[in-house]
Scaffold this motif. Structure first.
Motif, PDB file in Angstrom:
ATOM      1  N   GLU A   1       0.800  -1.220   0.000  1.00  0.00           N
ATOM      2  CA  GLU A   1       0.000   0.000   0.000  1.00  0.00           C
ATOM      3  C   GLU A   1       0.836   1.274   0.000  1.00  0.00           C
ATOM      4  O   GLU A   1       0.308   2.377   0.098  1.00  0.00           O
ATOM      5  N   SER A   2       2.146   1.102  -0.095  1.00  0.00           N
ATOM      6  CA  SER A   2       3.024   2.260  -0.153  1.00  0.00           C
ATOM      7  C   SER A   2       3.833   2.188  -1.432  1.00  0.00           C
ATOM      8  O   SER A   2       4.234   1.102  -1.854  1.00  0.00           O
ATOM      9  N   ARG A   3       4.116   3.340  -2.034  1.00  0.00           N
ATOM     10  CA  ARG A   3       4.932   3.333  -3.251  1.00  0.00           C
ATOM     11  C   ARG A   3       6.358   2.903  -2.920  1.00  0.00           C
ATOM     12  O   ARG A   3       7.140   2.571  -3.814  1.00  0.00           O
ATOM     13  N   PHE A   4       6.701   2.910  -1.629  1.00  0.00           N
ATOM     14  CA  PHE A   4       8.034   2.490  -1.221  1.00  0.00           C
ATOM     15  C   PHE A   4       8.041   1.051  -0.706  1.00  0.00           C
ATOM     16  O   PHE A   4       9.064   0.547  -0.275  1.00  0.00           O
TER      17      PHE A   4
ATOM     18  N   LEU B   1       2.599  20.484   1.630  1.00  0.00           N
ATOM     19  CA  LEU B   1       3.326  19.367   2.230  1.00  0.00           C
ATOM     20  C   LEU B   1       2.312  18.560   3.025  1.00  0.00           C
ATOM     21  O   LEU B   1       1.580  19.113   3.858  1.00  0.00           O
ATOM     22  N   LEU B   2       2.246  17.263   2.720  1.00  0.00           N
ATOM     23  CA  LEU B   2       1.240  16.424   3.352  1.00  0.00           C
ATOM     24  C   LEU B   2       1.870  15.148   3.897  1.00  0.00           C
ATOM     25  O   LEU B   2       2.800  14.613   3.301  1.00  0.00           O
ATOM     26  N   PHE B   3       1.334  14.666   5.021  1.00  0.00           N
ATOM     27  CA  PHE B   3       1.771  13.396   5.606  1.00  0.00           C
ATOM     28  C   PHE B   3       0.739  12.335   5.274  1.00  0.00           C
ATOM     29  O   PHE B   3      -0.467  12.539   5.495  1.00  0.00           O
ATOM     30  N   ARG B   4       1.204  11.197   4.768  1.00  0.00           N
ATOM     31  CA  ARG B   4       0.270  10.106   4.462  1.00  0.00           C
ATOM     32  C   ARG B   4       0.268   9.136   5.639  1.00  0.00           C
ATOM     33  O   ARG B   4       1.284   8.484   5.932  1.00  0.00           O
ATOM     34  N   LEU B   5      -0.870   9.067   6.305  1.00  0.00           N
ATOM     35  CA  LEU B   5      -0.966   8.311   7.555  1.00  0.00           C
ATOM     36  C   LEU B   5      -2.190   7.414   7.581  1.00  0.00           C
ATOM     37  O   LEU B   5      -3.164   7.664   6.875  1.00  0.00           O
ATOM     38  N   GLN B   6      -2.143   6.431   8.462  1.00  0.00           N
ATOM     39  CA  GLN B   6      -3.304   5.559   8.656  1.00  0.00           C
ATOM     40  C   GLN B   6      -3.295   5.060  10.092  1.00  0.00           C
ATOM     41  O   GLN B   6      -2.237   4.785  10.656  1.00  0.00           O
TER      42      GLN B   6
ATOM     43  N   LEU C   1      -6.360 -14.125   3.115  1.00  0.00           N
ATOM     44  CA  LEU C   1      -7.175 -14.743   2.076  1.00  0.00           C
ATOM     45  C   LEU C   1      -7.621 -13.715   1.030  1.00  0.00           C
ATOM     46  O   LEU C   1      -8.767 -13.710   0.612  1.00  0.00           O
ATOM     47  N   GLY C   2      -6.700 -12.844   0.679  1.00  0.00           N
ATOM     48  CA  GLY C   2      -6.994 -11.864  -0.356  1.00  0.00           C
ATOM     49  C   GLY C   2      -7.818 -10.678   0.116  1.00  0.00           C
ATOM     50  O   GLY C   2      -8.094  -9.762  -0.654  1.00  0.00           O
ATOM     51  N   ARG C   3      -8.246 -10.682   1.361  1.00  0.00           N
ATOM     52  CA  ARG C   3      -9.051  -9.560   1.854  1.00  0.00           C
ATOM     53  C   ARG C   3      -8.221  -8.667   2.758  1.00  0.00           C
ATOM     54  O   ARG C   3      -7.363  -9.129   3.493  1.00  0.00           O
ATOM     55  N   ARG C   4      -8.557  -7.382   2.690  1.00  0.00           N
ATOM     56  CA  ARG C   4      -7.805  -6.411   3.466  1.00  0.00           C
ATOM     57  C   ARG C   4      -8.420  -6.332   4.859  1.00  0.00           C
ATOM     58  O   ARG C   4      -9.589  -6.020   5.021  1.00  0.00           O
ATOM     59  N   ILE C   5      -7.585  -6.620   5.877  1.00  0.00           N
ATOM     60  CA  ILE C   5      -8.107  -6.593   7.242  1.00  0.00           C
ATOM     61  C   ILE C   5      -7.341  -5.574   8.056  1.00  0.00           C
ATOM     62  O   ILE C   5      -6.112  -5.544   8.041  1.00  0.00           O
ATOM     63  N   CYS C   6      -8.083  -4.762   8.798  1.00  0.00           N
ATOM     64  CA  CYS C   6      -7.443  -3.747   9.616  1.00  0.00           C
ATOM     65  C   CYS C   6      -7.484  -4.161  11.076  1.00  0.00           C
ATOM     66  O   CYS C   6      -8.549  -4.412  11.632  1.00  0.00           O
TER      67      CYS C   6
ATOM     68  N   GLY D   1      -8.176   2.492   9.382  1.00  0.00           N
ATOM     69  CA  GLY D   1      -8.142   1.505   8.307  1.00  0.00           C
ATOM     70  C   GLY D   1      -8.028   2.060   6.897  1.00  0.00           C
ATOM     71  O   GLY D   1      -8.104   1.314   5.925  1.00  0.00           O
ATOM     72  N   SER D   2      -7.865   3.354   6.754  1.00  0.00           N
ATOM     73  CA  SER D   2      -7.704   3.898   5.403  1.00  0.00           C
ATOM     74  C   SER D   2      -6.650   4.999   5.432  1.00  0.00           C
ATOM     75  O   SER D   2      -6.498   5.711   6.411  1.00  0.00           O
ATOM     76  N   TRP D   3      -5.951   5.133   4.325  1.00  0.00           N
ATOM     77  CA  TRP D   3      -4.890   6.128   4.240  1.00  0.00           C
ATOM     78  C   TRP D   3      -5.465   7.517   4.007  1.00  0.00           C
ATOM     79  O   TRP D   3      -6.426   7.666   3.264  1.00  0.00           O
ATOM     80  N   ALA D   4      -4.869   8.490   4.655  1.00  0.00           N
ATOM     81  CA  ALA D   4      -5.312   9.860   4.452  1.00  0.00           C
ATOM     82  C   ALA D   4      -4.105  10.783   4.432  1.00  0.00           C
ATOM     83  O   ALA D   4      -3.071  10.485   5.032  1.00  0.00           O
ATOM     84  N   TYR D   5      -4.269  11.900   3.715  1.00  0.00           N
ATOM     85  CA  TYR D   5      -3.205  12.888   3.651  1.00  0.00           C
ATOM     86  C   TYR D   5      -3.525  14.022   4.616  1.00  0.00           C
ATOM     87  O   TYR D   5      -4.569  14.652   4.513  1.00  0.00           O
ATOM     88  N   TYR D   6      -2.612  14.286   5.538  1.00  0.00           N
ATOM     89  CA  TYR D   6      -2.794  15.384   6.484  1.00  0.00           C
ATOM     90  C   TYR D   6      -1.926  16.560   6.043  1.00  0.00           C
ATOM     91  O   TYR D   6      -0.718  16.412   5.831  1.00  0.00           O
TER      92      TYR D   6
END
Lengths: 287, 121
Positions: A145-148, A177-182, A190-195, A230-235
């Motif tokens: 989930e990260s470009r890095f 300038l934004l911080f990407r946080l979750q 099993l292929g599903r995203r779990i938080c 459970g979801s990425w946001a830009y602050y």
């Protein structure tokens, strides 16, 4: 795609009872280049498939000269390990719009395809995180989930501080300038995203403070309560303005929550993004 | 120089002759160059421009030459209406603007065509 081009070609060539019916093919290449220069790069590349004149016109330096960021020579020298003497401007644009890693893959630079704006992303590994070496507090976790492909996960800490520092030559303009946080550790089962939210705590007591400062005296501060479970946001830490075209801008920025009356945890820090404020506006989730 | 403006004759591809004031004709860098370098006779032939297109070009140049410099709103609405026409005529105008080298007209017609393309993409 073929259907679209031929429909466009047909509609532009539609017969009309006029003595001098000019067809699309009759328009000189230089005129086509002029028309294309008013469109944005993805559209230009689409139209390049229309006919020979459009294809030739779409490669003309005249168009791409205006689309390239003003500091493209600096970007080519610093990041593209080829001399640009043999590259046409269209190719330079294509190369620059593909993200380029540098500084040991802790940073990425790219030009936004549509607007030509210069964007910079700094990985958590390119930031100074207090306590990062202590596995009781922080861990680096691999993720898609990260470009890095890696993020820093905070288990628990009293003193939360993430600092960063960058020297870069930006074209003139206003940048965000934004911080990407979750909040919450995300895994795939099993292929599903779990938080996993059991470790999240301490974010509703006091807000997190975001700051930035440039060497030429610009300064911005903002405070947010983190709530994106459970979801990425830009602050949005703030904006800064670059006025001198070929000057190196130095920016120092930070994320802090150092109120030691309570611990906090369950935070994922992906990266810091610096981009033109027009693009930043679309990413911001919190006011 | 005579106090009254000099008249220039332009002949279209279908042999129609248009008489225009020099100031107006000089909006076209091509015509201006021809006249200043004595490359033209009494009548300037424009084999690539038909009468109906040439008439429109003259109309555009006349408006832009005679309008007061600070009246941008009026010129803008004139320009917008002017290119609100059939695509084929627009192509013709753009080609003429290119051939006659009238920069503002070329920019206007190119932008108008780009807008049409953008709508269809």
């Amino acid at each position: 795609m073929g259907t679209t081009s031929s429909t466009l070609s047909n509609s532009l060539n539609s017969t009309h009872p006029r003595p001098m019916k000019l067809k699309l093919d009759d328009i000189p290449e230089s005129c086509v280049a002029m028309v294309l220069s008013y469109l944005d790069p993805p559209e230009i590349c689409q139209l390049a498939r229309l006919n020979r004149a459009f294809r030739a016109a779409s490669s003309s330096d005249f168009i791409w000269d205006h689309k390239l960021p003003s500091n493209y020579m600096y970007l080519v020298d610093r990041f593209l390990h080829v001399g640009c003497a043999h590259l046409v401007k269209k190719d330079i644009y294509a190369r620059l719009t593909t993200p380029i890693s540098f500084d040991g893959s802790t940073k990425q630079i790219w030009v936004d395809k549509r607007t030509g704006g210069v964007c910079l992303s700094i990985s958590a590994k390119g930031l100074s995180i207090t306590g990062i070496d202590d596995r009781r507090y922080w861990n680096h976790i691999p993720t898609e989930e990260s470009r890095f492909h890696t993020i820093a996960y905070l288990q628990q800490i009293w003193w939360l501080e993430v600092d960063g520092d960058i020297d870069f030559q930006f074209p003139t303009g206003t940048y965000s300038l934004l911080f990407r946080l979750q909040l919450g550790k995300v895994t795939k089962r099993l292929g599903r995203r779990i938080c996993n939210s059991e470790n999240i705590h301490g974010w509703d007591i006091k807000p997190v403070q975001f700051q930035l400062a440039t060497l030429d005296g610009q300064h911005a501060v903002s405070r947010f309560f983190l709530d994106n479970l459970g979801s990425w946001a830009y602050y949005h830490a703030g904006d800064f303005v670059v006025e001198k075209p070929n000057a190196l801008t130095n920016i120092k920025f930070s994320l802090t929550q150092i109120d030691c009356t309570h611990t906090k945890g369950g935070l994922c820090v992906d990266s810091v993004l610096i981009c033109p404020s027009s693009l930043g506006k679309n990413l911001r989730s919190t006011v | 120089m005579a106090s009254e403006s000099k008249m220039i004759m332009l002949r279209s591809s279908n042999n129609e002759v248009f008489e225009v004031e020099e100031a107006l004709a000089f909006e076209s860098q091509t015509i201006k160059h021809m006249i200043e370098h004595d490359c033209a006779d009494t009548v300037i032939p424009l084999p690539k421009v038909s009468s109906n297109i040439l008439a429109k070009v003259i109309e555009y140049c006349k408006k832009h030459v005679t309008s007061p410099k600070d009246d941008n709103n009026e010129l803008e609405s004139f320009d917008a209406e002017f290119v609100n026409i059939d695509k084929n005529v627009l192509f013709g105008l753009m080609s003429a603007a290119n051939y006659l080298n009238i920069k503002s007209f070329l920019d206007l017609t190119s932008q108008a065509l780009a807008d049409i393309i953008e709508e269809k993409c």
